[in-house]
Structure formats: structure tokens, C-alpha cells
Design an enzyme around this catalytic site. Structure first.
Site, mmCIF file in Angstrom:
data_model
loop_
_atom_site.group_PDB
_atom_site.id
_atom_site.type_symbol
_atom_site.label_atom_id
_atom_site.label_comp_id
_atom_site.label_asym_id
_atom_site.label_seq_id
_atom_site.Cartn_x
_atom_site.Cartn_y
_atom_site.Cartn_z
ATOM 1 N N ARG A 122 -20.135 49.089 -39.892
ATOM 2 C CA ARG A 122 -19.893 47.660 -40.032
ATOM 3 C C ARG A 122 -19.198 47.090 -38.808
ATOM 4 O O ARG A 122 -19.511 45.979 -38.371
ATOM 5 C CB ARG A 122 -19.074 47.384 -41.302
ATOM 6 N N LYS A 157 -14.198 26.644 -27.009
ATOM 7 C CA LYS A 157 -14.229 26.669 -28.475
ATOM 8 C C LYS A 157 -14.773 28.014 -28.951
ATOM 9 O O LYS A 157 -15.869 28.122 -29.493
ATOM 10 C CB LYS A 157 -15.059 25.511 -29.010
ATOM 11 N N LYS A 189 -7.957 15.013 -19.002
ATOM 12 C CA LYS A 189 -8.506 14.262 -20.125
ATOM 13 C C LYS A 189 -7.635 13.041 -20.402
ATOM 14 O O LYS A 189 -6.643 12.794 -19.711
ATOM 15 C CB LYS A 189 -8.623 15.171 -21.345
ATOM 16 N N GLU A 218 -12.474 13.790 -17.272
ATOM 17 C CA GLU A 218 -13.288 13.300 -18.377
ATOM 18 C C GLU A 218 -13.525 11.796 -18.208
ATOM 19 O O GLU A 218 -12.607 11.041 -17.900
ATOM 20 C CB GLU A 218 -12.577 13.570 -19.688
ATOM 21 N N ASP A 239 -18.497 12.325 -21.375
ATOM 22 C CA ASP A 239 -18.346 12.569 -22.799
ATOM 23 C C ASP A 239 -19.050 11.528 -23.650
ATOM 24 O O ASP A 239 -18.768 10.326 -23.553
ATOM 25 C CB ASP A 239 -16.852 12.602 -23.144
#
Length: 302
Positions: A122, A157, A189, A218, A239
């Protein structure tokens, strides 16, 4: 001599990091402290089902098999899970990271003590399935933008503790890595602008304190993009802009800064966005939302 399926050469993954990942992953199944160097029997004995049903000396051969088509990644790490519990096991590669595979393809064959193979099953599958799922999703994006000149990027992320593996999987799928952390690219940002007072002030502060670090700013509108380039940004993070806005930015500042489209991108619009002339599409979903690739371990006794 065939290449060692455990080799990390060319992966960018460090031996120490992979060894630590293998230990942590096995510890989740094998009672934590039981997974100790030099004590494979103790580790295997924590698999109570295998210890009860499999004779200690029984040997077997197991195939790591694709249950669905996709792109594989993480096989050398999965191989090391098996040899961690069965140091004398023999491994034969059936595929290499980055390969496209079909349902039923054998990716790796391992021969060794059956108890060890089952105890490692596993953990090895979790690693390879996760990495292969990311590689498969990335390949779909890379195929969608092929020929446009745009490159698909990942983001930060990622799953805590798995960033090197997940970013490696993106590379296996034909994508590229953005920044690895907060240290290798300065990302200015809106909150940084608010703290510094202006885009120009924020960029100037980074240049002063970290002169060798690339600076990305950004921008939510074409006007902000122009302001950021005038302030000295190396890259622009565009963005949630529409394709029309992206084309406008390309016309206004193209060639003076690298342009990266991000925010709300989906595979269905990937080619349209890439065709605007941007250099990159960054897709957080590659690492935070890709489903696993279904893999399994089939044991052949004897």
C-alpha cells in the site's frame, strides 16, 4: 545490465529526502517506531494479516500493474519502498517515469519474501498512484497547449510534505515547475503592495534586499501589468484575466517581461488562453486536485 529501477538519477529528488519519505510512509502502516534500520523482520511482523497467513520463508513475485491508462511517475520511489522491507529483493522495470501506459501494463516486477512485499504494497501504491495521477493530468494540459509556445506550470498548492515528489511528477507529465518555495522567486501580490505602499515600492524593496532573486508581480488588469513592468518586474502573474485582456497585455508589454496566466483556468480553455501569446499557464489543480492513477499489485506465488 538493465538500469536499476530504484535509481534517482535525473529525477532531481535527493536520496535523503526519498529515504525519509519512505520511512514516514511505511511508519503509517507499520506502527511507527517499528520501522527501524536493520530490523526488517520487526517491521514486517507489524503486518498482522501477512504474519498470520504467510510463512516467513515464502518467496513470491509481484507485478505493479496499471489499472487505467495514463502517465507514470514515482516508480523509483515505490521501488525503494519494497527494498526497504526486502533489501535482497530483485526488481525489474517494466516502464519508466514519464511513459504513457495502458490498462494492464506491468510497470515494475519485484521478487522477494511475500510478507515483505505485502507489507510494502500500500505504501508503494500510494506514492506511485499519487505521482502518476499528477503526471497524467499534467500531460493532458501539455497536450492541450502543444504548438502554442506556452508552458504549463504548477504552483505551491501541494500536499504538505510531498512537494518535491509532486513537482517531479509535473515534470514527468511534460509541465514545468514554478517556484519551489518562498525563497527562489519574489512574488509581489496585493497584500505586499498594500504593505509597501505601491508596486514600485514593493519591487524596489525586493531589489534592495534580494538583488539576485527574480521578481514577479501579480496584476489583475492590463493597467496594473503596465505599471508592474515600469516598476521593473521580471515576470507578471496575470490573474483571472479574460483572453481579450491577456492579448491586450501581450501587446502592451510582451517581450519586456515573461507573462503567466493564472486563476480559474480549465482544460477546456487551455489552448485559447495559450494562443493569446502568454508564456505560461499556471495550474494549481495539477497538484491539489488531480485524481490518482489506479495502480495495483498482483502477487504471483512461488
Amino acid at each position: 545490465m538493465s538500469p536499476d529501477p530504484r535509481s534517482l538519477e535525473g529525477t532531481g529528488l535527493s536520496e535523503a529526502w526519498v529515504d525519509d519519505l519512505v520511512e514516514r510512509t511505511l511508519a503509517e502502516d507499520l506502527a511507527g517506531g517499528a520501522v527501524l534500520p536493520g530490523a526488517p523482520d520487526l517491521a514486517v511482523s507489524c503486518d498482522v494479516t501477512s504474519a498470520a497467513t504467510v510463512p516467513p520463508a515464502q518467496l513470491g513475485t509481484a507485478d505493479l500493474v496499471a489499472r487505467a491508462g495514463g502517465v507514470v511517475a514515482g516508480l523509483p520511489v515505490a521501488a525503494r519502498v519494497f527494498t526497504r522491507l526486502a533489501p535482497g529483493a530483485t526488481l525489474t522495470a517494466g516502464a519508466a517515469d514519464g511513459d504513457r501506459v495502458a490498462r494492464g501494463d506491468v510497470l515494475l516486477t519485484v521478487r522477494g519474501p511475500v510478507r515483505a512485499l505485502l507489507a510494502a504494497e500500500r505504501s508503494a501504491l500510494n506514492i506511485a498512484s499519487r505521482a502518476s495521477g499528477i503526471a497524467t493530468a499534467t500531460r493532458a494540459w501539455a497536450d492541450a497547449v502543444e504548438g502554442t509556445g506556452a508552458v504549463v506550470l504548477d504552483t505551491r498548492k501541494t500536499t504538505p510534505g510531498l512537494r518535491p515528489l509532486e513537482k517531479y511528477a509535473v515534470r514527468c507529465g511534460g509541465g514545468s515547475n514554478k517556484r519551489m518555495g518562498l525563497y527562489d522567486v519574489a512574488m509581489v501580490k496585493d497584500n505586499h503592495v498594500a504593505a509597501a505602499g505601491s508596486v514600485a515600492a514593493a519591487v524596489a524593496a525586493v531589489r534592495e534586499r534580494a538583488p539576485r532573486v527574480p521578481v514577479q508581480v501579480e496584476a489583475d488588469t492590463p493597467a496594473q501589468a503596465v505599471e508592474a513592468v515600469a516598476a521593473g518586474a521580471d515576470f507578471l502573474l496575470l490573474d483571472n484575466m479574460t483572453p481579450a485582456q491577456l492579448r491586450e497585455v501581450v501587446g502592451l508589454v510582451g517581450g519586456r517581461a515573461e507573462l503567466e496566466a493564472t486563476g480559474g483556468l480549465t482544460l477546456s480553455v487551455a489552448r485559447e488562453v495559450a494562443a493569446t501569446g502568454v508564456d505560461f499557464l499556471s495550474v494549481g489543480a495539477l497538484t491539489h486536485s488531480s485524481p490518482i492513477l489506479d495502480l495495483a499489485l498482483d502477487l504471483r506465488a512461488g
